[in-house]
Structure formats: C-alpha cells, structure tokens
Motif scaffolding. Sequence first.
Motif: not given
Length: 164
Positions: A120-134, A140-144
């Motif tokens: 879902h687009s909101k789930t994907l957005l959440s993944m991107g937000n979390l990666a940014s915070t990582y 960086d490895e968790e973000a990647l």
Amino acid sequence: MSNLAFTYSDLGRYQDALRLEEQVLETNQQVFGPDHPDTILAMGNLASTYSDLEQYEDALRLNEQVLEKRRQTLGPDQLDTLLAMSNLASTYSEVGRYQDALHLEEQVLEKRRLILGATHSKTLLSMGNLASTYRDLGRDEEALFLEEQLEALQEEEEDEGEVQ
C-alpha cells in the motif's frame, strides 16, 4: 476557510494559511469542543503550517496533542491515529529528535503493514520515512536494506499494474 488555507499553503502563502487555520481551530473548539474530529483535524492542519513556517516547537506541541487525542478517541491502530504518529515523527525529525522519530516510525510501519498490506502507498511511504531516519542516525545498512525492499515492492506494484 480550511480549503482556502490549503490553497494558501499550496501557493507558499503560509502566513495567510496560518491566520485562517488559527481561526478555524478557535471556532471548532468553541462550536464542537476540544475532542471533536474536526477540531483535532484543525489542530493537525495548523501544526503542518507551523512546520512549513519552521516554527517547529509550536508544531511539536500541537502534533503531540493531536496524537494523544487520536489515541483516546479512535484507538491506537486506526488509520488517522497512525497518520498522527507519522506527523509527530516527522516533527521530531525536524527538531533533531531522531530516536523519538524512530520509535514512532517503526510502530507506524508495522501497523500499516498489518492493516493496509506491504505494498500500500502509505506503507511504502512509512518505509521511506523510516529509512530516512535510519540515515539520520547513521544506521546506513538498515536504511539501505529498507530502501532496497522499498524499491523491490514498488517494482512489483508497477509490474502488477501493467498486467491488469
């Protein structure tokens, strides 16, 4: 008034939006009370404009109130509550409180995966937000890892869209 405030924001006229959103919030509090969904929505809109104006402490205060009210009135797993959590996490990031942002973003991602599904687009957005915070935290490895998952899920969605 809310619609006009949104248009002002879209045009970058944040002071005009702020003036209207403050009026909308005050009116909603008087007419509906502090816990009415329209009042809570007005609080969130005002918090967003505070962020646009880089008034992060005001945005933080309101976003914390919005989340608390959403949890009380809707429960912890309702989509509007998850949006309030995501908005507060974003504000935490804006003020450099990355650990607080991380805690909320992990919860939002987990709950959106369960409720909305992995693609879902909101789930994907959440993944991107979390990666940014990582990345903000130097993880960086968790973000990647998350960004690679995100890319794969987006490609999967694109492929499924072409079949239909």
